[in-house]
Design a protein around this motif. Sequence first.
Motif, PDB file in Angstrom:
ATOM      1  N   PRO A 148       2.719 -13.282  -5.406  1.00 34.91           N
ATOM      2  CA  PRO A 148       1.578 -12.403  -5.134  1.00 34.91           C
ATOM      3  C   PRO A 148       1.880 -11.252  -4.182  1.00 34.91           C
ATOM      4  N   TYR A 149       2.815 -11.435  -3.244  1.00 35.02           N
ATOM      5  CA  TYR A 149       3.053 -10.388  -2.252  1.00 35.02           C
ATOM      6  C   TYR A 149       3.610  -9.110  -2.874  1.00 35.02           C
ATOM      7  N   VAL A 150       4.328  -9.205  -4.009  1.00 40.04           N
ATOM      8  CA  VAL A 150       4.900  -7.982  -4.594  1.00 40.04           C
ATOM      9  C   VAL A 150       3.835  -7.138  -5.280  1.00 40.04           C
ATOM     10  N   TYR A 151       2.653  -7.713  -5.492  1.00 33.81           N
ATOM     11  CA  TYR A 151       1.575  -6.953  -6.133  1.00 33.81           C
ATOM     12  C   TYR A 151       0.677  -6.253  -5.118  1.00 33.81           C
ATOM     13  N   ILE A 152       0.966  -6.424  -3.830  1.00 36.74           N
ATOM     14  CA  ILE A 152       0.140  -5.793  -2.798  1.00 36.74           C
ATOM     15  C   ILE A 152       0.563  -4.336  -2.640  1.00 36.74           C
ATOM     16  N   ASN A 153      -0.367  -3.417  -2.863  1.00 35.09           N
ATOM     17  CA  ASN A 153      -0.061  -1.993  -2.717  1.00 35.09           C
ATOM     18  C   ASN A 153      -0.335  -1.529  -1.285  1.00 35.09           C
ATOM     19  N   ARG A 154      -0.203  -0.240  -1.077  1.00 34.54           N
ATOM     20  CA  ARG A 154      -0.314   0.301   0.280  1.00 34.54           C
ATOM     21  C   ARG A 154      -1.695   0.094   0.887  1.00 34.54           C
ATOM     22  N   LYS A 155      -2.694  -0.075   0.023  1.00 33.47           N
ATOM     23  CA  LYS A 155      -4.051  -0.293   0.526  1.00 33.47           C
ATOM     24  C   LYS A 155      -4.371  -1.773   0.718  1.00 33.47           C
ATOM     25  N   GLY A 156      -3.349  -2.613   0.567  1.00 32.67           N
ATOM     26  CA  GLY A 156      -3.542  -4.031   0.815  1.00 32.67           C
ATOM     27  C   GLY A 156      -4.217  -4.785  -0.309  1.00 32.67           C
ATOM     28  N   LYS A 157      -4.278  -4.188  -1.516  1.00 34.98           N
ATOM     29  CA  LYS A 157      -4.894  -4.838  -2.661  1.00 34.98           C
ATOM     30  C   LYS A 157      -3.833  -5.182  -3.703  1.00 34.98           C
ATOM     31  N   HIS A 158      -4.096  -6.207  -4.482  1.00 29.59           N
ATOM     32  CA  HIS A 158      -3.181  -6.602  -5.547  1.00 29.59           C
ATOM     33  C   HIS A 158      -3.424  -5.706  -6.760  1.00 29.59           C
ATOM     34  N   SER A 159      -2.357  -5.121  -7.279  1.00 29.45           N
ATOM     35  CA  SER A 159      -2.519  -4.189  -8.399  1.00 29.45           C
ATOM     36  C   SER A 159      -1.256  -4.136  -9.243  1.00 29.45           C
ATOM     37  N   VAL A 196       3.046   4.234 -22.075  1.00 28.00           N
ATOM     38  CA  VAL A 196       2.423   3.474 -20.999  1.00 28.00           C
ATOM     39  C   VAL A 196       3.365   2.349 -20.605  1.00 28.00           C
ATOM     40  N   ASN A 197       3.451   2.102 -19.313  1.00 27.75           N
ATOM     41  CA  ASN A 197       4.279   1.024 -18.786  1.00 27.75           C
ATOM     42  C   ASN A 197       3.459   0.281 -17.738  1.00 27.75           C
ATOM     43  N   ALA A 198       3.086  -0.957 -18.037  1.00 26.66           N
ATOM     44  CA  ALA A 198       2.263  -1.758 -17.123  1.00 26.66           C
ATOM     45  C   ALA A 198       3.011  -3.001 -16.665  1.00 26.66           C
ATOM     46  N   ARG A 199       4.326  -2.871 -16.498  1.00 26.51           N
ATOM     47  CA  ARG A 199       5.145  -4.041 -16.158  1.00 26.51           C
ATOM     48  C   ARG A 199       5.402  -4.189 -14.670  1.00 26.51           C
ATOM     49  N   PHE A 200       5.088  -3.179 -13.866  1.00 32.63           N
ATOM     50  CA  PHE A 200       5.527  -3.201 -12.470  1.00 32.63           C
ATOM     51  C   PHE A 200       4.376  -3.451 -11.503  1.00 32.63           C
ATOM     52  N   PRO A 201       4.626  -4.253 -10.462  1.00 30.56           N
ATOM     53  CA  PRO A 201       3.578  -4.581  -9.482  1.00 30.56           C
ATOM     54  C   PRO A 201       3.251  -3.397  -8.581  1.00 30.56           C
ATOM     55  N   GLY A 202       2.135  -3.544  -7.871  1.00 30.54           N
ATOM     56  CA  GLY A 202       1.612  -2.448  -7.069  1.00 30.54           C
ATOM     57  C   GLY A 202       2.488  -1.988  -5.920  1.00 30.54           C
ATOM     58  N   SER A 203       3.430  -2.808  -5.476  1.00 25.09           N
ATOM     59  CA  SER A 203       4.303  -2.402  -4.371  1.00 25.09           C
ATOM     60  C   SER A 203       5.413  -1.455  -4.811  1.00 25.09           C
ATOM     61  N   VAL A 204       5.599  -1.303  -6.116  1.00 28.84           N
ATOM     62  CA  VAL A 204       6.679  -0.462  -6.640  1.00 28.84           C
ATOM     63  C   VAL A 204       6.206   0.984  -6.694  1.00 28.84           C
ATOM     64  N   HIS A 205       7.000   1.879  -6.130  1.00 27.80           N
ATOM     65  CA  HIS A 205       6.651   3.295  -6.077  1.00 27.80           C
ATOM     66  C   HIS A 205       6.757   3.938  -7.458  1.00 27.80           C
ATOM     67  N   ASP A 206       5.988   5.007  -7.657  1.00 31.46           N
ATOM     68  CA  ASP A 206       6.013   5.734  -8.933  1.00 31.46           C
ATOM     69  C   ASP A 206       7.424   6.135  -9.352  1.00 31.46           C
ATOM     70  N   SER A 207       8.202   6.608  -8.383  1.00 34.51           N
ATOM     71  CA  SER A 207       9.550   7.087  -8.714  1.00 34.51           C
ATOM     72  C   SER A 207      10.453   5.941  -9.157  1.00 34.51           C
ATOM     73  N   ALA A 208      10.236   4.753  -8.580  1.00 32.78           N
ATOM     74  CA  ALA A 208      11.042   3.593  -8.985  1.00 32.78           C
ATOM     75  C   ALA A 208      10.667   3.140 -10.394  1.00 32.78           C
ATOM     76  N   VAL A 209       9.377   3.170 -10.710  1.00 33.75           N
ATOM     77  CA  VAL A 209       8.943   2.850 -12.070  1.00 33.75           C
ATOM     78  C   VAL A 209       9.587   3.825 -13.053  1.00 33.75           C
ATOM     79  N   TRP A 210       9.596   5.101 -12.688  1.00 36.21           N
ATOM     80  CA  TRP A 210      10.187   6.125 -13.549  1.00 36.21           C
ATOM     81  C   TRP A 210      11.680   5.887 -13.761  1.00 36.21           C
TER      82      TRP A 210
END
Length: 366
Positions: free
Chosen positions: A178-189, A205-219
């Motif tokens: 669960p911790y890898v899905y926590i984004n900068r606002k403290g919510k799971h996404s 569309v790519n929905a494979r990455f958790p909220g802690s991963v930055h846009d540039s890393a997803v790219w």
Amino acid sequence: MNDNNNIALFIGLLLEENHNRNFMRIERRRLRDQMNPFEMPDAQFMKMFRLKKQCTINLINALQQFLPTKNANAIALPKKVLITLNFLATGSFQNSVGSNTWLSASQPSVSRAVNEICSTIAEYLLPTWVQFPTTEESIRLVKQGFFLKYGFRGVLGAVDGTHVEILAPPENDINHPPYVYINRKGKHSINVMLISDVDCRILAVNARFPGSVHDSAVWQMSSIRNHLQLQHEAGHTNMLLIGDSDYPLEPWLFTPIAIPRNIQEEIFNRKLSSLRNTIERTNGILKGRFRCISRLRTVMYHPTQAAKIIYSCCVLHNICKAANMIDEDIEMRDENDVSDLVGGGNVDVSIHQRGIEARNHYIRNM
């Protein structure tokens, strides 16, 4: 098959569903089960399900080959599809969908229907309805659209990330801690990467990455990036995407100039900003149309199933675009979007330098 025949078919399937149950249940639910949503006024139907009636019928027909009725007690496919569409459209809890006058079903039945339909759409319809341009004709059409509207040459799409809030995975989930899905606002996404054309049609569309991963890393881990890099190295240098400052500058991905030094660079930034409005508007339309992934909702599912729901919404969004449906009730800016630390992911210095040179060459020849 005309609409009347489809309506009759829908009623027949629901009646067959009822007759497969015992007499007491038929007597108790006869009135509600026999009400046919396709007899609603068009405006009410689209408000409940977001699709036109004919689009919905086409969707049912497309799914039918993948989801045959397996047993006598199964819910009829049209009803499963409508239950799912209503859930995606409203973002309401499943027991609210299940108690709907038109779509009466138990909460477990609603859950199974949403899981089954979204999984099938993501597996079988996504590759058909969400396609990045790779053929000569599709590339030409997308480029032409951006050039005619914004004066940008060689653009194959605008890219951006958007966060969809989800239910936190279980603490003991090894594959989805669960911790890898926590984004900068403290919510799971889930951090969803979207690419759209000038008409707000979703190209990837790519929905494979958790909220802690930055846009540039997803790219950087995207198959689209690998494809564009290979095309560029093969000599196809007039193929690029447009992104915001969260993305790394590359020869095939142009981003804004942080500090413009002259009028040409200021003009470039203004044009880039106007073009990037395309992907922001796409995101707003998508989340406004399918409220289950809106910034005001939490997708109450495990990340793997939440991703299938997101993919399904993207497919249905493109179906709406193909049917020329009006983009109503949209959120023009997703205020819940978050970016983690700027510059997330490793930047290849040599590619970045080549990106600067490619962007400067582009600006000189605008």
